[in-house]
Design a protein around this motif. Sequence first.
Motif, short mmCIF file in Angstrom:
data_model
loop_
_atom_site.label_atom_id
_atom_site.label_comp_id
_atom_site.label_asym_id
_atom_site.label_seq_id
_atom_site.Cartn_x
_atom_site.Cartn_y
_atom_site.Cartn_z
N GLU A 42 0.83 -1.21 0.00
CA GLU A 42 0.00 0.00 0.00
C GLU A 42 0.87 1.25 0.00
OE1 GLU A 42 -4.19 -1.28 2.11
OE2 GLU A 42 -2.63 -0.41 3.37
N VAL A 43 0.31 2.34 -0.55
CA VAL A 43 0.98 3.62 -0.60
C VAL A 43 0.03 4.68 -0.05
CG1 VAL A 43 0.23 4.06 -2.98
CG2 VAL A 43 2.24 5.23 -2.08
N LEU A 44 0.60 5.63 0.67
CA LEU A 44 -0.18 6.69 1.31
C LEU A 44 0.36 8.03 0.84
CD1 LEU A 44 -2.41 7.21 3.51
CD2 LEU A 44 -0.54 7.43 5.15
N ASP A 45 -0.51 8.90 0.32
CA ASP A 45 -0.11 10.21 -0.20
C ASP A 45 -0.82 11.32 0.55
OD1 ASP A 45 1.61 9.85 -2.79
OD2 ASP A 45 0.01 8.35 -2.94
N LEU A 46 -0.05 12.36 0.88
CA LEU A 46 -0.63 13.55 1.51
C LEU A 46 -0.01 14.78 0.89
CD1 LEU A 46 -2.36 14.86 3.86
CD2 LEU A 46 -0.21 14.95 5.12
#
Length: 344
Positions: A240-244
């Motif tokens: 999984e990848v998390l972007d902010l």
Amino acid sequence: MPHIYTRFLSLDCEQLLEDPDFRQRALSVDASVRAHWTAWLDEHPAYRPTAEMARAILLAVDAPSPVTLPSPREKATDFAALLSRAQVAKERPLRRSRMLPFAAAAGLLLLIVAVFLLRPTAPTVYASNYGELREIVLPDGTVVNLNANSTLTIPTGGWTAEARTVLLDGEAFFAVKPQPAGDDLQPFVVRTRAAEVRVYGTRFNVRDRRGKTQVFLEEGAVSVGWAQGGLPETPLLPGEVLDLTAGAGTAERQKAEEPAALVAWKTGRLVFSERPLAEALESLGDLYGVVLTCPDDAVAQRVISSAGIPVDDLELALQLLEKALNLKVERVENSKVYLVHSAE
């Protein structure tokens, strides 16, 4: 107090390094000698920095993992920049740099700077230059691949029984060494300006550039908190990848479509799959310390797919872009700005 210590007051750092009496006492492990040494320094606090610096250099020379001297490019910078980018023991560059001979006076001065930063009271700073990748081994055995134009810092007091904390500006891949079963878990914490990634033994990538934070988990488990608050702590699963984006009200968590592309930079190349040219230009600019601008929006939105644009050869990278998308890249004279146009 032995008179020999008083004689040291007339010697500067370089003279102390060559003085056999100082070398014998500074490196002695005898308890009584160490007690006299400490008491003498307490009586002469003004001389303590000179004496401690000379002793630190002797210890570094005799240490099994010597301090890495700054490269010629780092040497050419001003003193303040040198301090902020000095490298420490156990750092292994992935791209070889030419080093100055230790015996040279200039090399000795740079070694003094690097060793002085190893004092426990000061932060430990690891940094990579533009177009340069580095591999770092941290005190607990964690291996960090540092992308170009990035800095990793162990802050003062960052390595404690409660947590192993590092600060990241740029991009790095972490292979955190798992702790032995039965030990009290000591989390490994990576802090950026926007996020805090907390792990116990895993492999993950963190990028913090242009007001955007991205965390990709390759294996294990991590939990991501946010410096500004207002967002719930977010756990990630492998793949999984998390972007902010700075100022955004939510963090986007999803399955990585092409996980290998997110960490391909570790092999010295950037991989783009159906991405806008503008995005590729930003990534290259970050890594090489240049500005790549495309005045034509239609050209900037052209889609690029590449199996490997080098991160350590700007000229070759630009040539590949020109050929892949039929572009023309021109450098603005006496600047780090490049204009990207259609070659048609």
